[in-house]
Structures are given as C-alpha cells and as structure tokens.
Design an enzyme around this catalytic site. Structure first.
Site, PDB file in Angstrom:
ATOM      1  N   SER A  98       1.914   1.367   5.317  1.00  0.00           N
ATOM      2  CA  SER A  98       1.942  -0.025   5.764  1.00  0.00           C
ATOM      3  C   SER A  98       0.646  -0.328   6.496  1.00  0.00           C
ATOM      4  CB  SER A  98       3.126  -0.270   6.699  1.00  0.00           C
ATOM      5  OG  SER A  98       3.072  -1.572   7.252  1.00  0.00           O
TER       6      SER A  98
ATOM      7  N   TYR B 208       7.964   1.937  14.220  1.00  0.00           N
ATOM      8  CA  TYR B 208       7.493   1.787  12.847  1.00  0.00           C
ATOM      9  C   TYR B 208       5.996   2.047  12.752  1.00  0.00           C
ATOM     10  CZ  TYR B 208       6.935  -0.397   8.228  1.00  0.00           C
ATOM     11  OH  TYR B 208       6.652  -0.648   6.906  1.00  0.00           O
TER      12      TYR B 208
END
Length: 276
Positions: A156, A169
C-alpha cells in the site's frame, strides 16, 4: 475452437477495449490469496483472462459465488496466518493443475485504531495477517517454484507514508515493503522474482465504509481526480508476474493515480483549472 479459461463476466478492460487479451499467462498456474473480493478477485479475473489457471483462496465465510466452473479456477478456504494452510494451498494447486508458477499474496486487513487505546489486539492481528501471512505464503510457494517464477504482494502507499489512526496498517505495510526488498535478494539465488504493488485509494469492499466526505477528500488528493478500480491493481499484479517483467525484482510499484508523487504542500488542481 481454442478453449480459453475466462471468468463468467468479461473484465472491464476487455469490454472497454482498453487491453486486448495478450495471453501473458497461457499454461501458467498461480495462487491468489484474499481472492474472493476486491483486488484479489480482480487479480484472479485478470490472470484467467490472460490464460492462466488459478487457485483462489480466502477465509471460511468468503463469497466465491462469482467463480467460474470451467476447470481453470479452484477455490479453497485458507487462513494465511497458519503455516499448514499455506502449505496445503500450494499442494492443492500442484495436485489440481500439475504445477505452480507464482502467487499473488493479497490477503490483508485494515482497522482504524488510536495509539492510546487499551488493547493491542488489532495491532497483533493486523501484523499477523498482513506480515506473517506474506512470510508464510512466500515460504510455502518458494519451496516448489522453479527458476523463472514470480511472486507479487499487495502492499500500500500507506506503507510509504503515514495516515491518521491507521498506524497499525501503516506499520504492517511498511514492513511488507522492506520484506519484499529483503526477500528479493534471497530469492534471486533461486531464480524467483518478488515485487510489491502499492495501491492508493481503490474502490473495494474494504473501502466501502468510507463516508462521502472522506471519499471526496481522497479523490481531491489524487492527481488523476478519481478513485482507482480493483482491476487496475490486478493488471499491475498480472504484469509483474509475467515474463514481460522478467528483469524486475524487489520494487514497490505505486498504483495510486499519482498521489504518492505529491509532496503534500499543495493539492493537485482540478481538470477544469488546466483549461480542459
């Protein structure tokens, strides 16, 4: 007539005429984790469309009702945090299709949490799925992959920079990016490539819960002024697995509409302000 392994519905690439079938993966076999929806499903569909056979795995309650039944796609329940589940997936891919040429390790989770919240349960679970799951998947696949094979991991752009209340995350995806760099050094000796794809704001079930204000704010931050589609990330995975990327390993490929190119001081202009 030549038989092609295709999902029940044509991909948007094919129906829009944007990417005519190039058969990048004819006679090749891949394993995709987190494959029931979102980026995982789009990646499966792209690989099938390009001639591959695919083992698609996801958690027990995942919805694979969309999956084709033409013999080119096998679905399986798999907990990526468990070593035996990863080893079983690889074994079944080989038994079902006779070989394994690579994998897309896509399974992941994201839950907002404050740093000072009492429990670290979300952090532990996020690292377990997003980092340990990748390690176990790479280990299981690499034991059987031949030279010339490839692995691709969904990371990501949140692994490159920080986001508010997303530290778990961010930390996990940052770990994945350096894991891919490190493993590319080790796997090169086996002739196996590994790369990461770094999506930006993508329309998936994982992002479906964003409210309208948040979605619009993110859209305005993207130079291309739109959210990405899961199929666009799937296409990146497909290309990195293919022989067209045969001299590429250890990279992190942003699929983010340009959001990572901005230094953050100024918001990109709307198209209208460019005189269009």
């Amino acid at each position: 007539m030549e038989h092609l392994c295709l999902p029940r519905e044509q991909s948007l690439f094919e129906t829009n005429g944007l990417n005519p079938m190039s058969k990048l993966h004819t006679d090749r076999v891949y394993w995709v984790t987190g494959a029931a929806s979102g980026i995982g499903r789009a990646t499966v569909e792209e690989l099938l469309r390009e001639g591959a056979r695919v083992l698609a795995t996801d958690v027990e309650d995942a919805d694979f009702s969309w999956a084709s039944d033409d013999g080119c796609l096998q679905t399986l329940t798999c907990d990526v945090t468990q070593e035996h589940s990863n080893e079983m997936a690889v074994a079944i891919a080989q038994r079902q299709f006779g070989r394994l040429d690579g994998a897309v390790l896509n399974a992941g989770m994201a839950v907002p949490v404050g740093l000072l919240d009492e429990s670290l349960e979300v952090f532990d679970r996020t690292m377990d799925v997003n980092v340990r799951g990748v390690v176990l998947g790479v280990r299981a696949a690499s034991r059987t992959l031949a030279a010339g094979s490839a692995l691709s991991v969904t990371a990501s752009i949140s692994g490159i920079r920080g986001d508010p209340r997303m530290w778990t995350y961010n930390a996990s995806k940052g770990a994945v990016l350096n894991l891919v760099r490190s493993l590319s050094m080790e796997l090169a000796g086996l002739g196996i490539r590994i790369n990461a794809v770094c999506p930006g704001p993508i329309d998936t079930p994982m992002t479906a819960g964003f409210d309208d204000a948040s979605r619009e704010s993110l859209r305005q931050s993207v130079p291309l002024k739109r959210w990405g589609q899961a199929r666009e990330v799937g296409a990146a995975h497909s290309w990195l697995l293919s022989t067209q990327a045969s001299y590429i390993t250890g990279i992190s490929l942003p699929v983010d509409g340009g959001i990572g190119a901005n230094n953050g001081q100024f918001r990109p202009p709307e198209y209208a302000s460019l005189g269009r």
